[in-house]
Design an enzyme around this catalytic site. Sequence first.
Site, PDB file in Angstrom:
ATOM      1  CB  SER A 148      38.127  41.328  39.628  1.00 33.12           C
ATOM      2  OG  SER A 148      39.026  42.272  40.129  1.00 33.12           O
ATOM      3  CG  HIS A 212      39.162  36.989  40.415  1.00 33.37           C
ATOM      4  ND1 HIS A 212      40.327  37.241  41.102  1.00 33.37           N
ATOM      5  CD2 HIS A 212      38.334  38.018  40.719  1.00 33.37           C
ATOM      6  CE1 HIS A 212      40.209  38.375  41.779  1.00 33.37           C
ATOM      7  NE2 HIS A 212      39.004  38.864  41.566  1.00 33.37           N
TER       8      HIS A 212
END
Length: 264
Positions: A148, A212
């Site tokens: 991610s 993220h």
Amino acid sequence: MISTWGTAAGRTLRAVRGASAPTTYTLIVLCSLLFVLGPASGLTVAYGAGDALLAAQRAYFRHWGVVPADLFHRPVREALTPATALFVHGSWVHLLGNMLFLLVFGVMTEERMGRVEFSLFYVGCGYLALLGYAAANAASEQSLVGASGAISAVLGAFLYLFPRARVTSLLPFLFFLPMRFPAWVVLPFWAALQWLAAGSSGSGPGVAYLAHLVGFGLGFGYAWLRYGRERGRGGGPGAAVVVDAGATRVKSAAAPAPEGENQS
């Protein structure tokens, strides 16, 4: 049987080589293959079952994932783990969510950057995103795995390169009615949700929202510096994407689940 498998493999390789985004498709295939063959999938009988399988999963995540406490106490030995962790996933939901993000946003981004630049961008930003998370949690013994951080960098670059690409969104507070918004509305909204989640997340296993955010910022910053003079040429309508309060995906797919090891 061998001939059939060989023919199928040959067709797959030719399709990847002839595709407009071979790196994106190769990453999806590689991550999926490694997951299926690893202990997290639960499909490989060699890892056993029950407590034996859980022990194998923990050992696997610790070996290939990022353990912040180990990374900063044994930097030479652990230096490659932020790169290897990009190809390890903790669950089926984790894998499918990440790969769907990559498929939707990676193809157009790779087409714009080119396969070599996109490959370096993906691994470099992913490495730095996981390193940033580890630095902020330097005493943590939890393993961090997942792509991610790198995929968030792809989202950041996509936002800068294709700000007017139309994105179909499903918003819970509007009874999941499909609505179309430009990327410059949807992706900052996604980033804001990651920011809020990062501020409220605990120190235990779950989703590494900070990775993220770091990846998203790195991706946007890279695209701004690299393509600032060319902005606007590729901002037309793009792939249809579905976004909900926790994930971005085509048609329907869940975001990576906050279970097991820390997942990015």
